[in-house]
Motif scaffolding. Structure first.
Motif, PDB file in Angstrom:
ATOM      1  N   ALA A 133       0.829  -1.204   0.000  1.00 61.49           N
ATOM      2  CA  ALA A 133       0.000   0.000   0.000  1.00 61.49           C
ATOM      3  C   ALA A 133       0.868   1.262   0.000  1.00 61.49           C
ATOM      4  CB  ALA A 133      -0.922  -0.009   1.218  1.00 61.49           C
ATOM      5  N   LEU A 134       1.897   1.292   0.843  1.00 58.90           N
ATOM      6  CA  LEU A 134       2.759   2.471   0.920  1.00 58.90           C
ATOM      7  C   LEU A 134       3.523   2.696  -0.377  1.00 58.90           C
ATOM      8  CD1 LEU A 134       4.120   2.137   4.572  1.00 58.90           C
ATOM      9  CD2 LEU A 134       2.463   3.804   3.703  1.00 58.90           C
ATOM     10  N   SER A 135       3.945   1.596  -1.016  1.00 56.79           N
ATOM     11  CA  SER A 135       4.667   1.743  -2.286  1.00 56.79           C
ATOM     12  C   SER A 135       3.767   2.362  -3.354  1.00 56.79           C
ATOM     13  CB  SER A 135       5.190   0.381  -2.757  1.00 56.79           C
ATOM     14  OG  SER A 135       4.150  -0.445  -3.245  1.00 56.79           O
ATOM     15  N   ALA A 136       2.495   1.982  -3.369  1.00 54.70           N
ATOM     16  CA  ALA A 136       1.556   2.551  -4.339  1.00 54.70           C
ATOM     17  C   ALA A 136       1.323   4.031  -4.064  1.00 54.70           C
ATOM     18  CB  ALA A 136       0.241   1.782  -4.307  1.00 54.70           C
ATOM     19  N   ILE A 137       1.171   4.375  -2.789  1.00 53.75           N
ATOM     20  CA  ILE A 137       0.943   5.775  -2.414  1.00 53.75           C
ATOM     21  C   ILE A 137       2.156   6.635  -2.768  1.00 53.75           C
ATOM     22  CG2 ILE A 137       0.601   7.331  -0.453  1.00 53.75           C
ATOM     23  CD1 ILE A 137      -1.004   5.047   0.872  1.00 53.75           C
ATOM     24  N   ALA A 138       3.358   6.074  -2.597  1.00 53.87           N
ATOM     25  CA  ALA A 138       4.586   6.824  -2.854  1.00 53.87           C
ATOM     26  C   ALA A 138       4.918   6.935  -4.336  1.00 53.87           C
ATOM     27  CB  ALA A 138       5.750   6.169  -2.123  1.00 53.87           C
ATOM     28  N   ARG A 150       2.311   3.502 -15.216  1.00 55.19           N
ATOM     29  CA  ARG A 150       2.458   3.623 -13.765  1.00 55.19           C
ATOM     30  C   ARG A 150       1.124   3.424 -13.063  1.00 55.19           C
ATOM     31  NH1 ARG A 150       4.973   8.163 -13.690  1.00 55.19           N
ATOM     32  NH2 ARG A 150       3.280   9.546 -13.044  1.00 55.19           N
ATOM     33  N   ARG A 151       0.050   3.937 -13.654  1.00 59.28           N
ATOM     34  CA  ARG A 151      -1.277   3.765 -13.046  1.00 59.28           C
ATOM     35  C   ARG A 151      -1.688   2.290 -13.020  1.00 59.28           C
ATOM     36  NH1 ARG A 151      -2.377   8.729 -15.729  1.00 59.28           N
ATOM     37  NH2 ARG A 151      -3.218   7.645 -17.559  1.00 59.28           N
ATOM     38  N   TRP A 152      -1.406   1.570 -14.104  1.00 61.30           N
ATOM     39  CA  TRP A 152      -1.788   0.158 -14.133  1.00 61.30           C
ATOM     40  C   TRP A 152      -0.948  -0.664 -13.161  1.00 61.30           C
ATOM     41  CZ3 TRP A 152      -6.180  -1.590 -15.463  1.00 61.30           C
ATOM     42  CH2 TRP A 152      -6.920  -0.982 -16.464  1.00 61.30           C
ATOM     43  N   TYR A 153       0.329  -0.323 -12.997  1.00 63.44           N
ATOM     44  CA  TYR A 153       1.138  -1.020 -11.989  1.00 63.44           C
ATOM     45  C   TYR A 153       0.628  -0.714 -10.579  1.00 63.44           C
ATOM     46  CZ  TYR A 153       4.601  -2.537 -15.433  1.00 63.44           C
ATOM     47  OH  TYR A 153       5.225  -3.151 -16.492  1.00 63.44           O
ATOM     48  N   THR A 154       0.117   0.481 -10.395  1.00 61.70           N
ATOM     49  CA  THR A 154      -0.483   0.831  -9.106  1.00 61.70           C
ATOM     50  C   THR A 154      -1.737   0.003  -8.855  1.00 61.70           C
ATOM     51  OG1 THR A 154       0.372   3.104  -9.257  1.00 61.70           O
ATOM     52  CG2 THR A 154      -1.468   2.711  -7.743  1.00 61.70           C
ATOM     53  N   VAL A 155      -2.546  -0.204  -9.906  1.00 53.22           N
ATOM     54  CA  VAL A 155      -3.730  -1.053  -9.780  1.00 53.22           C
ATOM     55  C   VAL A 155      -3.328  -2.467  -9.386  1.00 53.22           C
ATOM     56  CG1 VAL A 155      -5.624  -2.132 -11.063  1.00 53.22           C
ATOM     57  CG2 VAL A 155      -5.141   0.305 -11.368  1.00 53.22           C
ATOM     58  N   ALA A 156      -2.305  -3.011 -10.063  1.00 59.28           N
ATOM     59  CA  ALA A 156      -1.842  -4.362  -9.762  1.00 59.28           C
ATOM     60  C   ALA A 156      -1.341  -4.459  -8.320  1.00 59.28           C
ATOM     61  CB  ALA A 156      -0.731  -4.764 -10.736  1.00 59.28           C
ATOM     62  N   GLY A 202      -2.330  -2.627  -5.896  1.00 56.71           N
ATOM     63  CA  GLY A 202      -3.501  -2.515  -5.030  1.00 56.71           C
ATOM     64  C   GLY A 202      -4.179  -3.860  -4.796  1.00 56.71           C
ATOM     65  N   PHE A 203      -4.156  -4.737  -5.802  1.00 60.52           N
ATOM     66  CA  PHE A 203      -4.744  -6.068  -5.613  1.00 60.52           C
ATOM     67  C   PHE A 203      -4.058  -6.799  -4.453  1.00 60.52           C
ATOM     68  CE2 PHE A 203      -6.047  -5.799 -10.235  1.00 60.52           C
ATOM     69  CZ  PHE A 203      -7.403  -5.840  -9.979  1.00 60.52           C
TER      70      PHE A 203
END
Length: 245
Positions: free
Chosen positions: A132-137, A163-169, A171-172
């Motif tokens: 979660a923190l990695s996605a937020i950062a 970058r957005r799609w890697y954030t989605v992944a 998030g899963f």
């Protein structure tokens, strides 16, 4: 064969030798021929993660904590020995044995069967927080890991859609670990040892399968945006070179 043809053939051969084969570049995300079960570790991974729990819970219910501790350790040792005897990849069995050893140690130190599950709850919470923190950062871990495996490094960070799609992944996986940690901790607080065992297995592979499929879906879309960006750069380069001349 003329000299230019020979030189071209040697150049082609050299490039092919340096270029990694298709088989060596296959990965969990890039190998459509591999089954989902194979990509997630196969039947062995499922067995090695389930049998110690399936041993610990019923043995504890019928014969008590000490017998359950020795039972879980016994099956972990047996699986490791079986893997070594067959000369299979011992990594799943070794990882499973270490995990079981930590779990039974906590159960022994606390004197409570539910302690067997505390290590798993803590690790799920840590993993969930990290993802979660990695996605937020802005450094989603799935992108970081995939960039390393794919050999392209962090180039994807310069492509906002990727970058957005890697954030989605990412998030899963953050959601997966959070669900496991929260629900199992509730069972832990309520001393539900049997349900903790059921949750460990039921929330293991089934949820991981969902997260894995979602990750494949998101990563392939990120890769499509990366490919589009590479194509756009390639198309612009000849024109830039001509203007420079």
């Amino acid at each position: 064969m003329t000299e230019p043809e020979r030189a071209a053939g040697e150049s082609s051969t050299g490039d092919d030798a340096r270029r990694p084969s298709a088989a060596s570049r296959k990965t969990a995300f890039g190998d459509p021929d591999a089954s989902v079960l194979e990509q997630m570790g196969g039947v062995r991974g499922l067995v090695f993660s389930s049998i110690p729990v399936l041993t610990f819970v019923p043995v504890n219910a019928f014969w008590g904590l000490t017998a359950a501790i020795w039972g879980a350790l016994g099956v972990a040792v047996a699986m490791l020995a079986w893997s070594l005897a067959r000369r299979d990849n011992p990594q799943p069995a070794i990882s499973g044995f270490i995990g079981v050893a930590i779990c039974v140690f906590i159960a022994w130190r606390t004197g409570d069967a539910k302690g067997y599950f505390l290590y798993g709850i803590i690790t799920q919470a840590v993993y969930g927080s990290a993802f979660a923190l990695s996605a937020i950062a802005g450094w989603p871990l799935v992108g970081v890991i995939w960039g390393f495996l794919d050999g392209k490094g962090m180039a994807w960070r310069r492509i906002p859609p990727a970058r957005r799609w890697y954030t989605v992944a990412t998030g899963f996986w953050a959601a997966l670990f959070a669900i496991r940690a929260v629900l199992q901790y509730i069972l832990y607080l309520n001393d539900e040892v049997n349900w903790l065992g059921a949750a460990r297995i039921g929330m293991g592979w089934p949820l991981a399968l969902v997260a894995f499929l979602g990750t494949v879906w998101a990563v392939r879309r990120a890769m499509a945006h990366e490919k589009d960006a590479e194509s756009a750069v390639a198309e612009q380069s000849p024109g830039d070179a001509a203007r420079g001349d």
